[in-house]
Motif scaffolding. Structure first.
Motif, PDB file in Angstrom:
ATOM      1  N   VAL A   2      37.599  35.291  43.494  1.00 33.37           N
ATOM      2  CA  VAL A   2      38.749  35.892  44.185  1.00 33.37           C
ATOM      3  C   VAL A   2      38.518  37.387  44.380  1.00 33.37           C
ATOM      4  O   VAL A   2      38.794  37.941  45.451  1.00 33.37           O
ATOM      5  CB  VAL A   2      40.049  35.631  43.406  1.00 33.37           C
ATOM      6  N   ARG A   3      37.995  38.028  43.356  1.00 27.42           N
ATOM      7  CA  ARG A   3      37.697  39.453  43.457  1.00 27.42           C
ATOM      8  C   ARG A   3      36.709  39.728  44.594  1.00 27.42           C
ATOM      9  O   ARG A   3      36.910  40.639  45.408  1.00 27.42           O
ATOM     10  CB  ARG A   3      37.127  39.955  42.128  1.00 27.42           C
ATOM     11  N   GLU A   4      35.650  38.935  44.649  1.00 31.62           N
ATOM     12  CA  GLU A   4      34.648  39.129  45.697  1.00 31.62           C
ATOM     13  C   GLU A   4      35.229  38.862  47.079  1.00 31.62           C
ATOM     14  O   GLU A   4      34.855  39.525  48.057  1.00 31.62           O
ATOM     15  CB  GLU A   4      33.457  38.218  45.432  1.00 31.62           C
ATOM     16  N   CYS A   5      36.167  37.919  47.171  1.00 32.04           N
ATOM     17  CA  CYS A   5      36.815  37.642  48.453  1.00 32.04           C
ATOM     18  C   CYS A   5      37.587  38.877  48.933  1.00 32.04           C
ATOM     19  O   CYS A   5      37.519  39.250  50.109  1.00 32.04           O
ATOM     20  CB  CYS A   5      37.741  36.438  48.317  1.00 32.04           C
ATOM     21  N   PHE A   6      38.315  39.528  48.032  1.00 31.70           N
ATOM     22  CA  PHE A   6      39.067  40.718  48.424  1.00 31.70           C
ATOM     23  C   PHE A   6      38.142  41.894  48.734  1.00 31.70           C
ATOM     24  O   PHE A   6      38.452  42.715  49.599  1.00 31.70           O
ATOM     25  CB  PHE A   6      40.090  41.084  47.349  1.00 31.70           C
ATOM     26  N   VAL A   7      37.012  41.984  48.048  1.00 32.00           N
ATOM     27  CA  VAL A   7      36.041  43.024  48.384  1.00 32.00           C
ATOM     28  C   VAL A   7      35.528  42.820  49.809  1.00 32.00           C
ATOM     29  O   VAL A   7      35.365  43.790  50.574  1.00 32.00           O
ATOM     30  CB  VAL A   7      34.879  43.022  47.371  1.00 32.00           C
ATOM     31  N   ARG A   8      35.313  41.579  50.200  1.00 30.80           N
ATOM     32  CA  ARG A   8      34.879  41.282  51.568  1.00 30.80           C
ATOM     33  C   ARG A   8      36.005  41.548  52.564  1.00 30.80           C
ATOM     34  O   ARG A   8      35.762  42.000  53.688  1.00 30.80           O
ATOM     35  CB  ARG A   8      34.396  39.836  51.653  1.00 30.80           C
ATOM     36  N   ILE A   9      37.249  41.276  52.160  1.00 32.10           N
ATOM     37  CA  ILE A   9      38.389  41.624  53.006  1.00 32.10           C
ATOM     38  C   ILE A   9      38.438  43.136  53.216  1.00 32.10           C
ATOM     39  O   ILE A   9      38.682  43.616  54.332  1.00 32.10           O
ATOM     40  CB  ILE A   9      39.701  41.122  52.370  1.00 32.10           C
ATOM     41  N   ASN A  10      38.175  43.889  52.154  1.00 30.87           N
ATOM     42  CA  ASN A  10      38.122  45.348  52.234  1.00 30.87           C
ATOM     43  C   ASN A  10      37.142  45.790  53.319  1.00 30.87           C
ATOM     44  O   ASN A  10      37.455  46.632  54.172  1.00 30.87           O
ATOM     45  CB  ASN A  10      37.694  45.901  50.872  1.00 30.87           C
ATOM     46  N   TYR A  59      39.316  31.076  53.099  1.00 34.00           N
ATOM     47  CA  TYR A  59      38.571  30.971  51.845  1.00 34.00           C
ATOM     48  C   TYR A  59      39.456  31.361  50.665  1.00 34.00           C
ATOM     49  O   TYR A  59      39.439  30.705  49.610  1.00 34.00           O
ATOM     50  CB  TYR A  59      37.332  31.858  51.907  1.00 34.00           C
ATOM     51  N   LEU A  60      40.272  32.391  50.841  1.00 35.68           N
ATOM     52  CA  LEU A  60      41.190  32.798  49.786  1.00 35.68           C
ATOM     53  C   LEU A  60      42.156  31.669  49.434  1.00 35.68           C
ATOM     54  O   LEU A  60      42.430  31.412  48.254  1.00 35.68           O
ATOM     55  CB  LEU A  60      41.975  34.041  50.224  1.00 35.68           C
ATOM     56  N   LEU A  61      42.669  30.962  50.441  1.00 37.79           N
ATOM     57  CA  LEU A  61      43.587  29.854  50.180  1.00 37.79           C
ATOM     58  C   LEU A  61      42.902  28.717  49.433  1.00 37.79           C
ATOM     59  O   LEU A  61      43.505  28.071  48.567  1.00 37.79           O
ATOM     60  CB  LEU A  61      44.182  29.349  51.502  1.00 37.79           C
ATOM     61  N   ILE A  62      41.629  28.472  49.742  1.00 29.18           N
ATOM     62  CA  ILE A  62      40.871  27.444  49.016  1.00 29.18           C
ATOM     63  C   ILE A  62      40.704  27.850  47.555  1.00 29.18           C
ATOM     64  O   ILE A  62      40.876  27.038  46.626  1.00 29.18           O
ATOM     65  CB  ILE A  62      39.502  27.218  49.678  1.00 29.18           C
ATOM     66  N   LEU A  63      40.391  29.130  47.334  1.00 30.14           N
ATOM     67  CA  LEU A  63      40.249  29.617  45.963  1.00 30.14           C
ATOM     68  C   LEU A  63      41.577  29.515  45.214  1.00 30.14           C
ATOM     69  O   LEU A  63      41.605  29.167  44.025  1.00 30.14           O
ATOM     70  CB  LEU A  63      39.768  31.071  45.970  1.00 30.14           C
ATOM     71  N   LEU A  64      42.661  29.806  45.889  1.00 31.20           N
ATOM     72  CA  LEU A  64      43.979  29.686  45.269  1.00 31.20           C
ATOM     73  C   LEU A  64      44.276  28.240  44.900  1.00 31.20           C
ATOM     74  O   LEU A  64      44.822  27.964  43.825  1.00 31.20           O
ATOM     75  CB  LEU A  64      45.059  30.214  46.211  1.00 31.20           C
ATOM     76  N   LEU A  65      43.931  27.313  45.783  1.00 30.17           N
ATOM     77  CA  LEU A  65      44.158  25.898  45.490  1.00 30.17           C
ATOM     78  C   LEU A  65      43.358  25.484  44.261  1.00 30.17           C
ATOM     79  O   LEU A  65      43.874  24.771  43.385  1.00 30.17           O
ATOM     80  CB  LEU A  65      43.774  25.046  46.699  1.00 30.17           C
ATOM     81  N   TYR A  76      57.264  54.537  39.683  1.00 31.16           N
ATOM     82  CA  TYR A  76      56.120  54.914  40.513  1.00 31.16           C
ATOM     83  C   TYR A  76      54.980  53.913  40.364  1.00 31.16           C
ATOM     84  O   TYR A  76      54.835  53.262  39.330  1.00 31.16           O
ATOM     85  CB  TYR A  76      55.619  56.313  40.132  1.00 31.16           C
ATOM     86  N   VAL A  77      54.183  53.797  41.415  1.00 36.83           N
ATOM     87  CA  VAL A  77      53.015  52.924  41.359  1.00 36.83           C
ATOM     88  C   VAL A  77      51.980  53.554  40.435  1.00 36.83           C
ATOM     89  O   VAL A  77      52.009  54.756  40.142  1.00 36.83           O
ATOM     90  CB  VAL A  77      52.407  52.694  42.758  1.00 36.83           C
ATOM     91  N   GLY A  78      51.060  52.715  39.954  1.00 40.97           N
ATOM     92  CA  GLY A  78      50.023  53.204  39.072  1.00 40.97           C
ATOM     93  C   GLY A  78      48.797  53.651  39.838  1.00 40.97           C
ATOM     94  O   GLY A  78      48.739  53.571  41.076  1.00 40.97           O
ATOM     95  N   MET A  79      47.819  54.122  39.118  1.00 42.96           N
ATOM     96  CA  MET A  79      46.532  54.448  39.723  1.00 42.96           C
ATOM     97  C   MET A  79      45.717  53.162  39.793  1.00 42.96           C
ATOM     98  O   MET A  79      45.493  52.506  38.770  1.00 42.96           O
ATOM     99  CB  MET A  79      45.806  55.515  38.915  1.00 42.96           C
ATOM    100  N   GLY A  80      45.285  52.798  40.974  1.00 42.19           N
ATOM    101  CA  GLY A  80      44.529  51.576  41.126  1.00 42.19           C
ATOM    102  C   GLY A  80      44.280  51.247  42.581  1.00 42.19           C
ATOM    103  O   GLY A  80      44.829  51.892  43.488  1.00 42.19           O
ATOM    104  N   LYS A  81      43.447  50.248  42.796  1.00 37.88           N
ATOM    105  CA  LYS A  81      43.170  49.751  44.148  1.00 37.88           C
ATOM    106  C   LYS A  81      43.901  48.433  44.324  1.00 37.88           C
ATOM    107  O   LYS A  81      43.626  47.458  43.593  1.00 37.88           O
ATOM    108  CB  LYS A  81      41.674  49.577  44.373  1.00 37.88           C
ATOM    109  N   PHE A  82      44.804  48.384  45.278  1.00 40.04           N
ATOM    110  CA  PHE A  82      45.802  47.320  45.384  1.00 40.04           C
ATOM    111  C   PHE A  82      45.774  46.731  46.791  1.00 40.04           C
ATOM    112  O   PHE A  82      45.925  47.468  47.774  1.00 40.04           O
ATOM    113  CB  PHE A  82      47.176  47.934  45.087  1.00 40.04           C
ATOM    114  N   TYR A  83      45.565  45.425  46.886  1.00 42.08           N
ATOM    115  CA  TYR A  83      45.470  44.732  48.178  1.00 42.08           C
ATOM    116  C   TYR A  83      46.724  43.899  48.439  1.00 42.08           C
ATOM    117  O   TYR A  83      47.447  43.525  47.517  1.00 42.08           O
ATOM    118  CB  TYR A  83      44.289  43.758  48.179  1.00 42.08           C
ATOM    119  N   TRP A  84      46.936  43.555  49.701  1.00 44.50           N
ATOM    120  CA  TRP A  84      47.991  42.607  50.053  1.00 44.50           C
ATOM    121  C   TRP A  84      47.608  41.841  51.314  1.00 44.50           C
ATOM    122  O   TRP A  84      46.847  42.313  52.157  1.00 44.50           O
ATOM    123  CB  TRP A  84      49.327  43.319  50.282  1.00 44.50           C
ATOM    124  N   VAL A  85      48.143  40.631  51.400  1.00 51.81           N
ATOM    125  CA  VAL A  85      48.034  39.782  52.599  1.00 51.81           C
ATOM    126  C   VAL A  85      49.408  39.171  52.821  1.00 51.81           C
ATOM    127  O   VAL A  85      49.960  38.542  51.907  1.00 51.81           O
ATOM    128  CB  VAL A  85      46.990  38.656  52.419  1.00 51.81           C
TER     129      VAL A  85
END
Length: 343
Positions: free
Chosen positions: A178-186, A207-213, A122-131
């Motif tokens: 990266v965290r702030e980027c996903f909060v903005r995606i939210n 922007y996420l791809l730049i952060l990943l690079l 089972y999945v855990g308790m949490g906030k989980f994003y995907w792209v």
């Protein structure tokens, strides 16, 4: 939860088919009010519909679970590259048979058609994003084609692509950016109205791809070109073959399914297994037949033969006796007696 009936084209060839995940357990959990869920998507992915301004983006979203869960996403594949990010909580996760527990600020990278699962079971308790971004890839050795709205300059995009394709590290600890980027995606997902935030979403993904690079470059990743070699496609095929043993395989069909020429397929198969393709196929069929003879006592020898891909029960019996030094019936009887004595 909305889901378009336009199917994602699977990676398929003869008996081997990779279907992109449709997230049915996630939909069920949402309908049972086990989680909060919001996504923008196309094809069979759940969520509000993406429009033509983000073609190539197949799904972007999150779920938020604040109570124990009773569901998980078992082993599955996606047609594109998928980034997961855990904002809070913990999440059991596995990729290519590596099990971990994700903690806040963990990001995962799943390459096209790479097997992964979320939950154990089972999945855990949490906030989980995907792209999920479709790169037009149906086999590991094919070149990636990013959507035309990805605006990184060619040098940076080539570097990012090389790093993503030529290293096997799949889980990374990220930083506050990266965290702030996903909060903005939210926020962009939550406030979108029929594509009204398409520009913001495109900007945030770039922007996420730049952060990943930045993240990947900072880690001084060692690249391995073998990961994009045609041998990887052959390995993927061989890993899936035992699920499709009943197919009428020839070397030609196996090579075509793996997406490489016959000579290269045979070469890679021999290097990976130390046997020829047809011998490898025979070994897998015999292994399955022995399991079925021991465990499926209600099936006839003929039914087992056909299930394992043998054209006739007579041919199956001949091959079996050659390799096992006894007939299928004798093998079944011997193991039935052994099991009785153990009781």
């Amino acid at each position: 939860v909305k889901a378009n009936k336009v199917n994602i084209e699977p990676y398929k060839a003869y008996g081997v088919v990779y279907h992109a995940d449709t997230c049915l357990p996630l939909i069920d959990a949402y309908n049972r009010k086990k989680i909060k869920f919001k996504a923008l998507a196309r094809h069979t992915y759940p969520g509000d519909r993406l429009d033509e301004n983000t073609l190539g983006l197949n799904s972007i979203g999150y779920w938020d679970a604040n109570e124990p869960q009773d569901w998980g996403l078992d082993w599955h594949r996606n047609e594109g590259i998928e980034f997961h990010f855990l904002e809070s909580g913990s999440m059991p996760y596995a990729q290519e048979n590596k099990d971990v527990i994700l903690t806040p600020n963990h990001l995962t990278i799943t390459r096209p058609w790479e097997a992964h699962k979320v939950g154990n079971p089972y999945v855990g308790m949490g906030k989980f994003y995907w792209v999920i971004i479709d790169l037009g890839v149906r086999r590991p050795h094919q070149e990636w084609v990013w959507p035309d709205w990805i605006t990184l300059i060619p040098k940076d995009l080539d570097r990012l692509t090389a790093i993503l394709r030529q290293n096997e590290k799949s889980i990374w600890k990220t930083d506050q950016r990266v965290r702030e980027c996903f909060v903005r995606i939210n926020k962009a997902i939550n406030t979108d109205d029929n594509g009204s935030n398409a520009s913001r979403i495109r900007l945030l993904i770039n922007y996420l791809l730049i952060l990943l690079l930045d993240l990947l470059d900072a880690e001084d990743v060692v690249l391995d070109e073998k990961l994009t070699d045609s041998s990887r496609s052959v390995k993927f095929f061989l890993d899936e073959l035992e699920k499709n043993l009943s197919e009428n395989w020839t070397v030609e069909l196996m090579a075509e399914s793996a997406g490489v020429g016959i000579t290269r397929f045979t070469h890679h198969c021999k290097r990976l297994t130390n046997v020829t393709p047809m011998r490898y196929l025979m070994m897998k069929r015999l292994a399955l037949s022995k399991t079925m003879l021991r465990e499926n006592t209600d099936l006839t020898i003929a039914e087992i033969a056909y299930t394992c891909g043998f054209a006739t029960s007579q041919y199956f019996a001949t091959v079996f006796k050659k390799h096992e030094k006894c007939s299928p019936n004798s093998y079944r009887l011997k193991h039935a007696i052994a099991n009785t004595e153990c009781v």
